[in-house]
Design a protein around this motif. Structure first.
Motif, PDB file in Angstrom:
ATOM      1  N   MET A   1       0.670  -1.163   0.005  1.00 15.22           N
ATOM      2  CA  MET A   1      -0.098   0.062   0.028  1.00 15.22           C
ATOM      3  C   MET A   1       0.778   1.282   0.075  1.00 15.22           C
ATOM      4  O   MET A   1       1.087   1.930  -0.964  1.00 15.22           O
ATOM      5  CB  MET A   1      -0.940   0.043   1.390  1.00 15.22           C
ATOM      6  N   ARG A   2       1.556   1.563   1.079  1.00 13.90           N
ATOM      7  CA  ARG A   2       2.693   2.503   1.091  1.00 13.90           C
ATOM      8  C   ARG A   2       1.847   3.992   0.648  1.00 13.90           C
ATOM      9  O   ARG A   2       2.269   4.572  -0.230  1.00 13.90           O
ATOM     10  CB  ARG A   2       3.917   2.336   0.457  1.00 13.90           C
ATOM     11  N   PRO A   3       1.080   4.531   1.146  1.00 14.25           N
ATOM     12  CA  PRO A   3       0.299   5.613   0.767  1.00 14.25           C
ATOM     13  C   PRO A   3       0.920   6.988   1.158  1.00 14.25           C
ATOM     14  O   PRO A   3       1.669   7.006   2.060  1.00 14.25           O
ATOM     15  CB  PRO A   3      -1.326   5.489   1.392  1.00 14.25           C
ATOM     16  N   ILE A   4       0.716   7.832   0.158  1.00  9.54           N
ATOM     17  CA  ILE A   4       0.910   9.266   0.615  1.00  9.54           C
ATOM     18  C   ILE A   4      -0.341   9.866   0.993  1.00  9.54           C
ATOM     19  O   ILE A   4      -1.369  10.058   0.231  1.00  9.54           O
ATOM     20  CB  ILE A   4       1.671  10.037  -0.462  1.00  9.54           C
ATOM     21  N   ILE A   5      -0.626  10.180   2.449  1.00  8.45           N
ATOM     22  CA  ILE A   5      -1.764  10.788   3.004  1.00  8.45           C
ATOM     23  C   ILE A   5      -1.918  12.254   3.034  1.00  8.45           C
ATOM     24  O   ILE A   5      -0.774  12.558   3.796  1.00  8.45           O
ATOM     25  CB  ILE A   5      -2.191   9.922   4.338  1.00  8.45           C
ATOM     26  N   ILE A   6      -2.644  13.011   2.334  1.00 11.75           N
ATOM     27  CA  ILE A   6      -2.464  14.508   2.471  1.00 11.75           C
ATOM     28  C   ILE A   6      -3.392  14.876   3.779  1.00 11.75           C
ATOM     29  O   ILE A   6      -4.630  14.349   3.924  1.00 11.75           O
ATOM     30  CB  ILE A   6      -3.281  15.121   1.378  1.00 11.75           C
ATOM     31  N   ALA A   7      -3.051  15.428   4.854  1.00 11.48           N
ATOM     32  CA  ALA A   7      -3.607  16.077   5.900  1.00 11.48           C
ATOM     33  C   ALA A   7      -4.568  17.111   5.820  1.00 11.48           C
ATOM     34  O   ALA A   7      -3.971  18.012   5.622  1.00 11.48           O
ATOM     35  CB  ALA A   7      -2.742  16.263   7.200  1.00 11.48           C
ATOM     36  N   LEU A   8      -5.657  17.006   5.664  1.00  6.52           N
ATOM     37  CA  LEU A   8      -6.721  17.796   5.473  1.00  6.52           C
ATOM     38  C   LEU A   8      -6.986  18.659   6.495  1.00  6.52           C
ATOM     39  O   LEU A   8      -8.163  18.841   7.211  1.00  6.52           O
ATOM     40  CB  LEU A   8      -8.027  17.409   4.741  1.00  6.52           C
ATOM     41  N   ASP A   9      -6.036  19.620   7.037  1.00  2.48           N
ATOM     42  CA  ASP A   9      -6.373  20.421   8.232  1.00  2.48           C
ATOM     43  C   ASP A   9      -6.637  21.622   8.075  1.00  2.48           C
ATOM     44  O   ASP A   9      -6.340  22.837   8.213  1.00  2.48           O
ATOM     45  CB  ASP A   9      -4.816  20.603   8.984  1.00  2.48           C
ATOM     46  N   PHE A  10      -8.039  21.443   7.537  1.00  2.26           N
ATOM     47  CA  PHE A  10      -8.969  22.751   7.122  1.00  2.26           C
ATOM     48  C   PHE A  10     -10.066  22.588   8.269  1.00  2.26           C
ATOM     49  O   PHE A  10     -10.473  21.658   8.707  1.00  2.26           O
ATOM     50  CB  PHE A  10      -9.517  22.638   5.833  1.00  2.26           C
ATOM     51  N   ARG A  11     -10.666  23.959   8.240  1.00  6.44           N
ATOM     52  CA  ARG A  11     -11.964  24.071   9.316  1.00  6.44           C
ATOM     53  C   ARG A  11     -13.311  23.745   8.663  1.00  6.44           C
ATOM     54  O   ARG A  11     -14.062  23.334   9.365  1.00  6.44           O
ATOM     55  CB  ARG A  11     -11.945  25.413   9.753  1.00  6.44           C
ATOM     56  N   ASP A  12     -13.512  23.679   7.288  1.00  5.56           N
ATOM     57  CA  ASP A  12     -14.758  23.180   6.799  1.00  5.56           C
ATOM     58  C   ASP A  12     -14.495  22.830   5.238  1.00  5.56           C
ATOM     59  O   ASP A  12     -13.592  22.555   4.933  1.00  5.56           O
ATOM     60  CB  ASP A  12     -15.622  24.379   7.001  1.00  5.56           C
ATOM     61  N   ARG A  13     -15.851  22.346   4.923  1.00  8.87           N
ATOM     62  CA  ARG A  13     -15.850  21.635   3.452  1.00  8.87           C
ATOM     63  C   ARG A  13     -15.515  22.351   2.446  1.00  8.87           C
ATOM     64  O   ARG A  13     -14.912  22.049   1.596  1.00  8.87           O
ATOM     65  CB  ARG A  13     -17.214  20.813   3.321  1.00  8.87           C
ATOM     66  N   GLN A  14     -15.822  23.626   2.652  1.00  4.13           N
ATOM     67  CA  GLN A  14     -15.458  24.735   1.494  1.00  4.13           C
ATOM     68  C   GLN A  14     -14.036  24.642   1.239  1.00  4.13           C
ATOM     69  O   GLN A  14     -13.447  24.645   0.217  1.00  4.13           O
ATOM     70  CB  GLN A  14     -16.256  26.120   1.820  1.00  4.13           C
ATOM     71  N   GLN A  15     -13.323  24.886   2.179  1.00  2.00           N
ATOM     72  CA  GLN A  15     -11.570  24.934   2.334  1.00  2.00           C
ATOM     73  C   GLN A  15     -11.288  23.694   1.525  1.00  2.00           C
ATOM     74  O   GLN A  15     -10.314  23.538   0.958  1.00  2.00           O
ATOM     75  CB  GLN A  15     -11.201  25.143   3.509  1.00  2.00           C
TER      76      GLN A  15
END
Length: 239
Positions: A1-15
Protein backbone atom coordinates in the motif's frame (compact mmCIF):
# COMPACT_ATOMS: atom_id res chain seq x y z
CA UNK A 1 0.00 0.00 0.00
CA UNK A 2 2.53 2.62 1.19
CA UNK A 3 0.26 5.65 0.69
CA UNK A 4 1.01 9.35 0.76
CA UNK A 5 -1.79 10.71 2.92
CA UNK A 6 -2.58 14.42 2.65
CA UNK A 7 -3.66 15.86 6.01
CA UNK A 8 -6.78 17.95 5.38
CA UNK A 9 -6.18 20.32 8.27
CA UNK A 10 -8.92 22.70 7.19
CA UNK A 11 -11.87 23.99 9.19
CA UNK A 12 -14.75 23.24 6.79
CA UNK A 13 -15.82 21.49 3.58
CA UNK A 14 -15.52 24.64 1.47
CA UNK A 15 -11.80 24.90 2.21
CA UNK A 16 -11.39 21.16 1.74
CA UNK A 17 -12.96 20.96 -1.69
CA UNK A 18 -11.40 24.20 -2.90
CA UNK A 19 -8.09 22.52 -2.11
CA UNK A 20 -9.01 19.10 -3.50
CA UNK A 21 -10.34 20.51 -6.76
CA UNK A 22 -6.69 21.08 -7.67
CA UNK A 23 -6.19 17.29 -7.50
CA UNK A 24 -9.13 16.26 -9.67
CA UNK A 25 -6.86 14.38 -12.10
CA UNK A 26 -4.77 12.73 -9.38
CA UNK A 27 -5.57 9.02 -9.08
CA UNK A 28 -5.67 7.02 -5.83
CA UNK A 29 -5.76 10.07 -3.60
CA UNK A 30 -5.58 9.35 0.13
CA UNK A 31 -6.41 11.99 2.77
CA UNK A 32 -6.49 12.37 6.53
CA UNK A 33 -9.58 13.79 8.23
CA UNK A 34 -8.73 14.96 11.71
CA UNK A 35 -10.61 16.30 14.69
CA UNK A 36 -11.05 19.90 13.58
CA UNK A 37 -12.73 19.02 10.30
CA UNK A 38 -14.72 16.01 11.53
CA UNK A 39 -16.09 17.78 14.61
CA UNK A 40 -17.39 20.62 12.42
CA UNK A 41 -18.66 18.70 9.39
CA UNK A 42 -19.42 15.28 10.86
CA UNK A 43 -19.75 12.01 8.89
CA UNK A 44 -21.14 13.83 5.85
CA UNK A 45 -17.64 14.97 4.90
CA UNK A 46 -16.56 11.32 4.74
CA UNK A 47 -19.41 10.49 2.38
CA UNK A 48 -18.49 13.38 0.09
CA UNK A 49 -14.86 12.30 -0.04
CA UNK A 50 -15.81 8.69 -0.79
CA UNK A 51 -18.00 9.85 -3.70
CA UNK A 52 -14.82 11.28 -5.23
CA UNK A 53 -13.09 7.91 -4.89
CA UNK A 54 -10.77 9.21 -2.16
CA UNK A 55 -9.46 6.89 0.57
CA UNK A 56 -9.77 8.20 4.11
CA UNK A 57 -7.62 8.03 7.22
CA UNK A 58 -9.97 9.13 10.02
CA UNK A 59 -7.66 10.37 12.77
CA UNK A 60 -9.75 10.97 15.91
CA UNK A 61 -7.26 9.44 18.39
CA UNK A 62 -9.83 7.80 20.64
CA UNK A 63 -8.84 7.54 24.30
CA UNK A 64 -11.49 6.68 26.90
CA UNK A 65 -12.77 3.80 28.97
CA UNK A 66 -12.89 0.54 26.96
CA UNK A 67 -16.67 0.36 26.62
CA UNK A 68 -16.94 3.92 25.31
CA UNK A 69 -14.16 3.33 22.79
CA UNK A 70 -15.75 0.08 21.61
CA UNK A 71 -19.10 1.77 21.00
CA UNK A 72 -17.45 4.72 19.24
CA UNK A 73 -15.47 2.35 17.02
CA UNK A 74 -18.67 0.47 16.23
CA UNK A 75 -19.98 3.72 14.74
CA UNK A 76 -16.74 4.53 12.93
CA UNK A 77 -16.53 1.01 11.55
CA UNK A 78 -19.63 1.76 9.48
CA UNK A 79 -18.10 4.82 7.81
CA UNK A 80 -16.10 2.93 5.12
CA UNK A 81 -12.75 4.52 5.95
CA UNK A 82 -9.35 2.91 5.50
CA UNK A 83 -7.66 3.78 8.81
CA UNK A 84 -8.70 4.89 12.29
CA UNK A 85 -6.71 5.70 15.44
CA UNK A 86 -6.67 5.16 19.19
CA UNK A 87 -4.08 6.13 21.79
CA UNK A 88 -1.97 3.14 22.81
CA UNK A 89 -1.74 4.74 26.28
CA UNK A 90 -5.39 3.73 26.76
CA UNK A 91 -4.15 0.22 27.48
CA UNK A 92 -4.59 -3.37 26.38
CA UNK A 93 -8.31 -3.75 27.03
CA UNK A 94 -9.14 -0.46 25.34
CA UNK A 95 -7.24 -1.49 22.21
CA UNK A 96 -8.91 -4.91 22.14
CA UNK A 97 -12.35 -3.39 22.56
CA UNK A 98 -11.61 -0.81 19.87
CA UNK A 99 -10.83 -3.62 17.43
CA UNK A 100 -13.95 -5.51 18.48
CA UNK A 101 -16.17 -2.48 17.89
CA UNK A 102 -14.50 -1.71 14.59
CA UNK A 103 -15.09 -5.23 13.27
CA UNK A 104 -18.70 -5.25 14.44
CA UNK A 105 -19.37 -1.93 12.74
CA UNK A 106 -17.78 -2.89 9.44
CA UNK A 107 -19.63 -6.21 9.42
CA UNK A 108 -22.95 -4.42 9.95
CA UNK A 109 -22.23 -2.01 7.10
CA UNK A 110 -20.84 -4.73 4.83
CA UNK A 111 -17.58 -2.85 4.26
CA UNK A 112 -13.90 -3.68 4.53
CA UNK A 113 -12.68 -3.12 8.11
CA UNK A 114 -10.46 -0.10 8.62
CA UNK A 115 -6.91 -0.60 9.82
CA UNK A 116 -6.67 0.12 13.54
CA UNK A 117 -3.60 2.23 14.28
CA UNK A 118 -2.35 3.12 17.76
CA UNK A 119 -0.69 6.42 18.59
CA UNK A 120 2.63 5.82 20.37
CA UNK A 121 4.14 9.22 21.19
CA UNK A 122 3.10 12.29 19.23
CA UNK A 123 5.76 13.63 16.87
CA UNK A 124 5.35 16.98 18.65
CA UNK A 125 6.56 15.38 21.91
CA UNK A 126 10.22 15.54 22.91
CA UNK A 127 11.88 13.14 25.36
CA UNK A 128 12.34 15.96 27.86
CA UNK A 129 8.66 16.84 27.63
CA UNK A 130 7.63 13.18 27.99
CA UNK A 131 9.68 12.85 31.16
CA UNK A 132 8.68 16.15 32.79
CA UNK A 133 5.00 16.24 31.80
CA UNK A 134 4.01 12.58 31.50
CA UNK A 135 6.39 11.44 34.26
CA UNK A 136 7.57 8.60 32.01
CA UNK A 137 10.99 7.43 33.20
CA UNK A 138 11.70 5.28 30.15
CA UNK A 139 13.43 6.78 27.14
CA UNK A 140 11.31 7.99 24.25
CA UNK A 141 12.46 5.02 22.20
CA UNK A 142 11.58 2.55 24.97
CA UNK A 143 8.15 4.13 25.37
CA UNK A 144 7.42 3.88 21.65
CA UNK A 145 8.63 0.26 21.48
CA UNK A 146 6.48 -0.68 24.47
CA UNK A 147 3.38 0.92 22.97
CA UNK A 148 4.01 -0.72 19.58
CA UNK A 149 4.28 -4.18 21.14
CA UNK A 150 1.23 -3.53 23.33
CA UNK A 151 -0.75 -2.44 20.29
CA UNK A 152 0.22 -5.44 18.20
CA UNK A 153 -0.48 -7.98 20.94
CA UNK A 154 -3.98 -6.57 21.38
CA UNK A 155 -5.15 -6.52 17.79
CA UNK A 156 -3.98 -3.23 16.32
CA UNK A 157 -2.79 -3.33 12.70
CA UNK A 158 -0.05 -0.79 13.18
CA UNK A 159 1.07 2.38 14.88
CA UNK A 160 1.42 6.08 14.26
CA UNK A 161 4.99 7.05 15.11
CA UNK A 162 7.92 9.11 13.94
CA UNK A 163 9.73 7.50 11.03
CA UNK A 164 12.86 7.68 13.18
CA UNK A 165 11.40 4.83 15.21
CA UNK A 166 10.34 2.62 12.27
CA UNK A 167 13.43 0.37 12.16
CA UNK A 168 13.09 -0.52 15.85
CA UNK A 169 9.33 -1.05 15.58
CA UNK A 170 9.75 -3.37 12.61
CA UNK A 171 12.42 -5.34 14.45
CA UNK A 172 10.22 -5.89 17.50
CA UNK A 173 6.90 -6.58 15.73
CA UNK A 174 5.87 -8.53 12.63
CA UNK A 175 6.58 -7.68 9.00
CA UNK A 176 2.96 -6.80 8.32
CA UNK A 177 2.63 -4.45 11.30
CA UNK A 178 2.25 -0.96 9.84
CA UNK A 179 4.30 2.12 10.67
CA UNK A 180 2.45 5.19 9.42
CA UNK A 181 4.46 8.37 9.87
CA UNK A 182 3.41 11.98 10.40
CA UNK A 183 6.03 14.67 10.96
CA UNK A 184 7.04 14.61 7.29
CA UNK A 185 8.60 17.73 5.82
CA UNK A 186 10.39 18.56 2.60
CA UNK A 187 13.99 19.64 3.22
CA UNK A 188 13.15 23.27 2.45
CA UNK A 189 10.22 23.46 4.90
CA UNK A 190 9.96 24.63 8.50
CA UNK A 191 9.43 21.98 11.19
CA UNK A 192 6.74 24.20 12.79
CA UNK A 193 5.44 22.52 15.99
CA UNK A 194 6.91 19.11 15.15
CA UNK A 195 9.96 17.90 17.09
CA UNK A 196 10.89 14.65 15.27
CA UNK A 197 10.67 15.32 11.55
CA UNK A 198 12.11 13.58 8.49
CA UNK A 199 11.90 14.02 4.73
CA UNK A 200 9.96 11.59 2.50
CA UNK A 201 13.21 10.08 1.26
CA UNK A 202 14.51 9.55 4.80
CA UNK A 203 11.19 7.98 5.83
CA UNK A 204 11.36 5.54 2.93
CA UNK A 205 14.90 4.50 3.87
CA UNK A 206 13.81 3.99 7.49
CA UNK A 207 11.10 1.53 6.42
CA UNK A 208 7.96 3.66 6.54
CA UNK A 209 4.69 2.05 5.42
CA UNK A 210 2.97 5.36 4.71
CA UNK A 211 3.38 9.12 5.07
CA UNK A 212 1.04 11.72 6.50
CA UNK A 213 1.93 15.07 4.96
CA UNK A 214 0.14 18.28 5.87
CA UNK A 215 1.57 21.76 5.61
CA UNK A 216 4.34 20.84 3.16
CA UNK A 217 1.55 20.25 0.64
CA UNK A 218 -1.50 22.16 1.88
CA UNK A 219 0.37 25.42 2.50
CA UNK A 220 2.65 25.22 -0.52
CA UNK A 221 2.40 27.89 -3.22
CA UNK A 222 1.83 25.04 -5.68
CA UNK A 223 0.27 22.07 -3.81
CA UNK A 224 0.31 19.82 -6.88
CA UNK A 225 4.03 20.41 -7.40
CA UNK A 226 4.70 19.82 -3.70
CA UNK A 227 2.70 16.58 -3.77
CA UNK A 228 4.65 15.39 -6.80
CA UNK A 229 7.94 16.24 -5.09
CA UNK A 230 6.94 14.19 -2.04
CA UNK A 231 5.83 11.33 -4.30
CA UNK A 232 9.04 11.42 -6.31
CA UNK A 233 11.24 11.25 -3.19
CA UNK A 234 9.06 8.54 -1.66
CA UNK A 235 8.83 6.31 -4.73
CA UNK A 236 12.46 6.72 -5.78
CA UNK A 237 13.58 5.37 -2.41
CA UNK A 238 10.94 2.62 -2.38
CA UNK A 239 11.71 1.35 -5.92
Amino acid sequence: MRPIIIALDFRDRQQVFTFLDQFEHQERLFVKVGMELFYFEGPKILSELRKRGIQIFLDLKLYDIPNTVEQAMYQLGQQEVSMVTVHAAGGAEMIRRAKKGLLRGSEKAGVQPAKLLAITQLTSTSEEQMRSEQLVNASLTESVMHYAQLAQSNGADGVIASALEDPMIHRTTSNDFLCINPGIRLASDSADDQKRVVTPAQAARLGSDGLVVGRSITQAEDPIAAYKTVAKEWRTEND
